[in-house]
Design a protein around this motif. Structure first.
Motif, PDB file in Angstrom:
ATOM      1  N   PRO A  29      89.806  43.811  31.392  1.00 54.60           N
ATOM      2  CA  PRO A  29      89.707  43.574  29.948  1.00 54.60           C
ATOM      3  C   PRO A  29      88.395  44.004  29.305  1.00 54.60           C
ATOM      4  O   PRO A  29      88.287  43.950  28.082  1.00 54.60           O
ATOM      5  N   CYS A  30      87.383  44.418  30.081  1.00 54.25           N
ATOM      6  CA  CYS A  30      86.079  44.678  29.470  1.00 54.25           C
ATOM      7  C   CYS A  30      85.641  46.123  29.653  1.00 54.25           C
ATOM      8  O   CYS A  30      86.051  46.815  30.581  1.00 54.25           O
ATOM      9  N   ARG A  31      84.795  46.562  28.696  1.00 52.20           N
ATOM     10  CA  ARG A  31      84.167  47.884  28.746  1.00 52.20           C
ATOM     11  C   ARG A  31      82.726  47.746  28.274  1.00 52.20           C
ATOM     12  O   ARG A  31      82.418  46.905  27.417  1.00 52.20           O
ATOM     13  N   ASP A  32      81.841  48.579  28.800  1.00 50.19           N
ATOM     14  CA  ASP A  32      80.443  48.585  28.379  1.00 50.19           C
ATOM     15  C   ASP A  32      80.140  49.855  27.596  1.00 50.19           C
ATOM     16  O   ASP A  32      80.592  50.950  27.952  1.00 50.19           O
ATOM     17  N   PHE A  33      79.345  49.688  26.514  1.00 48.69           N
ATOM     18  CA  PHE A  33      78.945  50.801  25.670  1.00 48.69           C
ATOM     19  C   PHE A  33      77.441  50.736  25.440  1.00 48.69           C
ATOM     20  O   PHE A  33      76.820  49.672  25.598  1.00 48.69           O
ATOM     21  N   PRO A  34      76.822  51.837  25.004  1.00 45.82           N
ATOM     22  CA  PRO A  34      75.405  51.792  24.644  1.00 45.82           C
ATOM     23  C   PRO A  34      75.171  50.885  23.437  1.00 45.82           C
ATOM     24  O   PRO A  34      76.070  50.683  22.623  1.00 45.82           O
ATOM     25  N   ILE A  35      73.973  50.350  23.322  1.00 44.83           N
ATOM     26  CA  ILE A  35      73.613  49.538  22.159  1.00 44.83           C
ATOM     27  C   ILE A  35      73.641  50.422  20.914  1.00 44.83           C
ATOM     28  O   ILE A  35      73.128  51.549  20.934  1.00 44.83           O
ATOM     29  N   PRO A  36      74.249  49.971  19.807  1.00 40.08           N
ATOM     30  CA  PRO A  36      74.327  50.797  18.593  1.00 40.08           C
ATOM     31  C   PRO A  36      72.942  51.153  18.056  1.00 40.08           C
ATOM     32  O   PRO A  36      71.982  50.398  18.207  1.00 40.08           O
ATOM     33  N   ASP A  37      72.855  52.320  17.430  1.00 38.40           N
ATOM     34  CA  ASP A  37      71.609  52.722  16.780  1.00 38.40           C
ATOM     35  C   ASP A  37      71.219  51.699  15.725  1.00 38.40           C
ATOM     36  O   ASP A  37      72.074  51.157  15.029  1.00 38.40           O
TER      37      ASP A  37
END
Length: 306
Positions: A72-80
């Motif tokens: 159920p989870c995904r990791d993304f970069p921290i938004p600008d």
């Protein structure tokens, strides 16, 4: 170090919109029906023929998995535009998005399925807990949105101080969803060159419940009094700002669950459309509210860091 570990910002997207709207236009030989709600906005364009469906019902999520595990989870970069303190040694900050309250025995995840977002420091082992196998990609289609993720900015410091004004805003990229004819995917906007239709969404208001028991307050959005896009003048101290989207915490969050206040946001989007070379410009369709929850630590004024 304890403060850094506890400074996890959690965002929870809302369910049904408190407002929604739709509009239908004729462009060339096509009919386009546009919509706006808390999930996003867009348009269905056709030559007038309606799709009536039929045939076998779509498979459930469990059937689509075919015995494979649901991740159920995904990791993304921290938004600008989001400034966070140094991550603990051996960890890095990520934006973790998780599908929660889902029902595998439905074809779309069920009425309660929604996304939770959190800025959190993770180790390589913790990062490995959220792999993204190719078979999981279609399950995320249910949550596609025309709106960017709400990225809350706190000034003058990441962690507000007691008795010092804390200023609230959204990053520029999370305040707009507009198409670019040179880059149709930019800002998560909508553009349909076949039908000469362009749509955009702009944040026009934000209500903030600071989570300390005081009344919510309203923030005008879209116009900032200084050049800084978040409306905070870095040449002035917190007590001499023009920006009115602020709150003064009287007590630290030390006694709160996980040492953080629960800040609730109601973000109002206004969506408009433009057809071809329409000299009338942008035509509003309507507004929709998106809500989010952010966990926020507040320190005594003598504390260091943040």
């Amino acid at each position: 170090m304890l403060l850094v570990l506890s400074a996890v910002l959690a965002l929870l997207m809302a369910g049904p919109a408190t407002t929604a709207a739709a509009d239908t236009i004729q462009t060339g030989t096509s009919v386009c029906r546009m919509y706006v709600n808390s999930v996003g906005f867009g348009a269905y364009c056709s030559n007038g023929a309606a799709y009536l469906g039929g045939g076998d019902p779509p498979p459930t999520w469990r059937e689509r998995l075919g015995g494979r595990p649901f991740v159920p989870c995904r990791d993304f970069p921290i938004p600008d535009g989001i400034k966070l303190p140094q991550a603990p040694e051996g960890k890095k900050w990520v934006l973790r998005v998780t599908i929660t309250d889902y029902n595998l025995d439905t074809y779309d995840g069920g009425d309660g399925a929604h996304l939770e977002r959190a800025y959190m420091p993770v180790s390589p082992e913790e990062e490995a807990q959220c792999p993204f196998p190719a078979y999981m990609e279609p399950f995320w289609y249910e949550f596609r949105s025309s709106y960017p993720e709400p990225a809350l900015v706190i000034k003058p410091t990441f962690t507000p101080r007691v008795n010092v004004p804390a200023f609230f805003s959204l990053t520029a990229d999370s305040s707009r969803a507009q198409a670019d004819d040179k880059d149709p995917g930019k800002y998560s906007g909508y553009i349909d060159p076949t039908h000469n239709l362009t749509m955009r969404g702009l944040v026009v208001a934000m209500k903030v419940d600071p989570g300390d028991g005081t009344a919510p307050f309203d923030c005008p959005m879209g116009v900032t009094p200084v050049d800084d896009p978040d409306g905070y003048d870095e040449t002035q101290d917190p007590f001499h700002q023009i920006n009115t989207c602020k709150h003064i915490y009287q007590r630290s969050s030390a006694s709160q669950p996980d040492g953080m206040y629960t800040v609730k946001l109601t973000i109002t989007w206004e969506v408009s459309y433009w057809v071809g070379k329409d000299v009338g410009g942008w035509n509003p369709i309507g507004r929709a509210n998106v809500t989010a929850v952010q966990r926020l630590p507040v320190q005594e004024v003598q504390a260091i860091g943040g």
